[in-house]
Design an enzyme around this catalytic site. Structure first.
Site, PDB file in Angstrom:
ATOM      1  N   ASP A  93       0.899  -1.146   0.000  1.00 25.79           N
ATOM      2  CA  ASP A  93       0.000   0.000   0.000  1.00 25.79           C
ATOM      3  C   ASP A  93       0.938   1.196   0.000  1.00 25.79           C
ATOM      4  O   ASP A  93       1.553   1.510   1.028  1.00 25.79           O
ATOM      5  CB  ASP A  93      -0.884  -0.026   1.252  1.00 25.79           C
ATOM      6  N   LYS A 149       0.791   8.880 -18.654  1.00 26.38           N
ATOM      7  CA  LYS A 149      -0.080  10.037 -18.689  1.00 26.38           C
ATOM      8  C   LYS A 149      -1.401   9.707 -17.986  1.00 26.38           C
ATOM      9  O   LYS A 149      -1.716   8.521 -17.884  1.00 26.38           O
ATOM     10  CB  LYS A 149      -0.318  10.491 -20.131  1.00 26.38           C
ATOM     11  N   HIS A 179       2.528   7.020 -25.597  1.00 26.69           N
ATOM     12  CA  HIS A 179       2.737   5.820 -26.413  1.00 26.69           C
ATOM     13  C   HIS A 179       2.580   6.103 -27.909  1.00 26.69           C
ATOM     14  O   HIS A 179       3.039   5.323 -28.729  1.00 26.69           O
ATOM     15  CB  HIS A 179       1.851   4.667 -25.941  1.00 26.69           C
ATOM     16  N   LYS A 183       4.540   4.458 -31.822  1.00 29.08           N
ATOM     17  CA  LYS A 183       3.823   3.797 -32.927  1.00 29.08           C
ATOM     18  C   LYS A 183       4.703   3.783 -34.165  1.00 29.08           C
ATOM     19  O   LYS A 183       5.424   4.755 -34.437  1.00 29.08           O
ATOM     20  CB  LYS A 183       2.492   4.521 -33.202  1.00 29.08           C
ATOM     21  N   GLU A 217     -11.887   7.133 -32.539  1.00 24.84           N
ATOM     22  CA  GLU A 217     -12.069   5.843 -31.868  1.00 24.84           C
ATOM     23  C   GLU A 217     -13.540   5.444 -31.925  1.00 24.84           C
ATOM     24  O   GLU A 217     -14.415   6.305 -31.798  1.00 24.84           O
ATOM     25  CB  GLU A 217     -11.640   5.940 -30.410  1.00 24.84           C
ATOM     26  N   ASP A 236      -7.163  14.260 -22.260  1.00 25.82           N
ATOM     27  CA  ASP A 236      -6.814  12.846 -22.446  1.00 25.82           C
ATOM     28  C   ASP A 236      -6.045  12.623 -23.755  1.00 25.82           C
ATOM     29  O   ASP A 236      -5.176  11.752 -23.823  1.00 25.82           O
ATOM     30  CB  ASP A 236      -8.110  12.013 -22.450  1.00 25.82           C
ATOM     31  N   HIS A 241      -1.125  13.267 -27.006  1.00 18.18           N
ATOM     32  CA  HIS A 241      -0.927  12.539 -28.266  1.00 18.18           C
ATOM     33  C   HIS A 241      -1.008  13.453 -29.500  1.00 18.18           C
ATOM     34  O   HIS A 241      -0.131  13.425 -30.361  1.00 18.18           O
ATOM     35  CB  HIS A 241      -1.964  11.431 -28.427  1.00 18.18           C
ATOM     36  N   LYS A 340     -14.446   9.851 -29.177  1.00 19.31           N
ATOM     37  CA  LYS A 340     -14.830   8.473 -28.860  1.00 19.31           C
ATOM     38  C   LYS A 340     -16.205   8.202 -29.456  1.00 19.31           C
ATOM     39  O   LYS A 340     -16.968   9.109 -29.724  1.00 19.31           O
ATOM     40  CB  LYS A 340     -14.871   8.270 -27.345  1.00 19.31           C
TER      41      LYS A 340
HETATM   42  C1  BG6 Z   1      -4.886   6.741 -24.215  1.00 22.10           C
HETATM   43  C2  BG6 Z   1      -6.152   7.433 -23.825  1.00 22.10           C
HETATM   44  O1  BG6 Z   1      -3.778   7.511 -23.883  1.00 22.10           O
HETATM   45  O2  BG6 Z   1      -4.895   6.508 -25.619  1.00 22.10           O
HETATM   46  C3  BG6 Z   1      -7.364   6.610 -24.234  1.00 22.10           C
HETATM   47  O3  BG6 Z   1      -6.169   7.637 -22.418  1.00 22.10           O
HETATM   48  C4  BG6 Z   1      -7.302   6.283 -25.697  1.00 22.10           C
HETATM   49  O4  BG6 Z   1      -8.572   7.303 -23.931  1.00 22.10           O
HETATM   50  C5  BG6 Z   1      -5.955   5.678 -26.065  1.00 22.10           C
HETATM   51  O5  BG6 Z   1      -8.337   5.358 -25.988  1.00 22.10           O
HETATM   52  C6  BG6 Z   1      -5.819   5.518 -27.563  1.00 22.10           C
HETATM   53  O6  BG6 Z   1      -4.648   4.803 -27.837  1.00 22.10           O
HETATM   54  P1  BG6 Z   1      -4.556   3.888 -29.128  1.00 22.10           P
HETATM   55  O7  BG6 Z   1      -3.156   3.416 -29.147  1.00 22.10           O
HETATM   56  O8  BG6 Z   1      -5.572   2.810 -28.954  1.00 22.10           O
HETATM   57  O9  BG6 Z   1      -4.893   4.796 -30.276  1.00 22.10           O
END
Ligand code: BG6
Length: 489
Positions: A93, A149, A179, A183, A217, A236, A241, A340
């Site tokens: 914890d 993040k 991330h 890619k 998405e 987000d 990104h 989304k």
């Molecule tokens: C994340 C977000 O960083 O990236 C998510 O918090 C999002 O909300 C995701 O769905 C998208 O990543 P990817 O690689 O699926 O495009």
């Protein structure tokens, strides 16, 4: 995938080791690297959580999650067994001082190897975890910390987190992960721009009309409603990104592909973003929130029902018109959008070139469409260049838009690794080039914050399964341009 030399022996300690990110991304990524022999036999993965599991309970859990997220793993019995043997689980914890003994004991014998502390947990725990690591004597010269993040909720909280983590780790030990930078197509953008001489002379306002960056998405917020409702698409996705993608498109050539040179150039772009004032928000920013609808033929609930927040004004969609105020990009808008529950799952960067200055084809000028370069991040990663060509046949010249298509899957005939595979190995190698430096994160928040502050209007509604609010279409069409809507590869 090429079998590269393995990275140095390491202990990867994942805080939040039973969480969604660990199961969906981190462990599958480590599994793949293990299958490619990139991890030494003695390296370990140590999950930290409050779940009270022992090693065998944790291995069982990962075994079933791995088969779910890496379907081919089900058939790879030996590889899976080897990977599972690396796994350990320790219950801590992090806010309770007396609960760190197990982790201390497990790490005690391996003082010299690389230690990666991966913080896959809420950002408010980053500070307490770092303090716990320090107070328990776990931070060695070979330690690195990875921050997932979101890094904060706004500039203030980001600075606070950076201060707290910075009080324990030196900046070169801190890996702030985005991330998207791992890619394949994103890395390829650097290669496309800087390993070819063709594009760079055209990469400016003289030849480029505008740039579009779309991350669409089809999924909703799923089980992440608690986090998402206090965040929204601007925090987000846009703050990190989308701005990182914009930086890689817009930056000047770094002198070399090295940690500081690349990040210095990205920082210059962030600092050159024209501030969006409260007066501009109505014209340059569209926020949306999805209502119930049909996605891929199946009915889905509204965002508000999904997060159980009848009055939520969190945006699940954002579109922006952004300007990079410098010599190269003067007058070239960058249109960004993300959302989304849209009608498709597709991420791409579209570079739209200017029309030909003069047509030599009398009577068919209207059939000439300007060139377009599309970098497809997902799905069907690749690059597509739209050109004009003559239709074959006698009887005059007829023009037709065609494209040159580079599909990475077809060309390289290899599995395209997930972004986390590359980034996790970079952490072990100690290479932060594809990670965000403190000043970048803070510059991104500095630019986004006034937009958040000025976005008081409730978001516009859009039905799930559509392209987002109509106002996002108007945002670009007002300028006489349209969103690139091609779906197929
Ligand atoms: C994340 C977000 O960083 O990236 C998510 O918090 C999002 O909300 C995701 O769905 C998208 O990543 P990817 O690689 O699926 O495009």
């Amino acid at each position: 995938m090429a079998h590269l030399a393995p990275v140095a022996p390491c202990d990867v300690v994942v805080f939040g080791g039973t969480g969604d990110l660990a199961m969906r991304k981190l462990l599958p990524a480590l599994y793949h690297r293990d299958c490619d022999m990139a991890i030494t036999p003695d390296s370990r993965v140590i999950a930290v959580s409050r779940a009270g599991l022992d090693d065998s309970g944790y291995r069982d859990k990962v075994d079933s999650e791995l088969r779910r997220f890496v379907p081919e793993a089900a058939g790879e019995v030996n590889a899976r067994a080897r990977f599972l043997r690396r796994l350990h689980h320790i219950t801590v914890d992090v806010e309770e001082h007396g609960t760190w003994d197990g982790l201390r004991a497990l790490l005690a014998d391996e003082q010299e190897r690389v230690r990666v502390f991966y913080l896959a947990c809420a950002p408010q725990l980053f500070g307490p975890i770092c303090v716990g690591l320090r107070d328990n004597g776990l931070v060695t010269a070979h330690s690195r910390v990875v921050l997932e993040k979101p890094i904060g909720h706004d500039l203030d909280s980001a600075c606070r987190i950076n201060d707290e983590v910075g009080a324990v780790f030196a900046e070169e030990q801190i890996f702030r992960i985005d991330h998207y930078l791992g890619k394949e197509t994103v890395q390829n953008l650097l290669v496309l721009r800087f390993a070819n001489s063709l594009l760079e002379p055209l990469w400016n306002s003289g030849s480029i009309d505008h740039v579009q960056i779309t991350v669409a998405e089809a999924i909703g917020v799923g089980g992440r409603g608690g986090y998402y409702d206090s965040s929204g698409a601007l925090r987000d996705m846009v703050q990190n990104h989308l701005l990182q993608l914009l930086c890689l498109v817009a930056m000047e050539p770094p002198t070399r592909l090295d940690r500081e040179a690349v990040r210095d150039e990205k920082l210059k772009v962030l600092k050159a973003l024209r501030p969006v004032t409260s007066g501009d928000v109505g014209r340059c920013v569209v926020r949306g929130q999805y209502t119930a609808g049909l996605v891929e033929g199946a009915p889905v609930p509204s965002y508000r029902d999904e997060v159980d927040g009848a009055a939520s004004t969190t945006e699940t969609f954002a579109a922006l018109k952004v300007e990079v105020a410098n010599w190269r990009w003067s007058g070239v808008p960058f249109y960004l959008r993300t959302g989304k529950r849209l009608d498709r799952h597709a991420s791409e960067i579209v570079v739209q070139f200017r029309p030909v200055p003069h047509s030599i084809f009398p009577g068919i000028e209207d059939t000439i469409t300007p060139n377009r370069l599309v970098l497809r991040l997902q799905p069907d990663e690749g690059v597509r260049l739209h050109l004009m060509a003559k239709e074959p046949g006698p009887g005059g010249v007829r023009l037709r838009p065609v494209h040159l298509n580079l599909s990475f899957a077809e060309t390289f005939k290899a599995r395209l690794p997930d972004a986390y595979e590359r980034l996790l190995m970079d952490v072990v190698r100690g290479n932060p080039t594809l990670f965000m430096r403190r000043d970048e994160v803070e510059a991104a928040w500095t630019w986004v914050e006034p937009i958040l502050a000025a976005s008081a209007e409730p978001p516009r509604r859009y039905a799930a399964g559509t392209a987002g609010p109509a106002a996002a279409i108007a945002l670009i069409e007002r300028d006489g341009r349209t969103w690139h809507e091609e779906v197929t590869a």
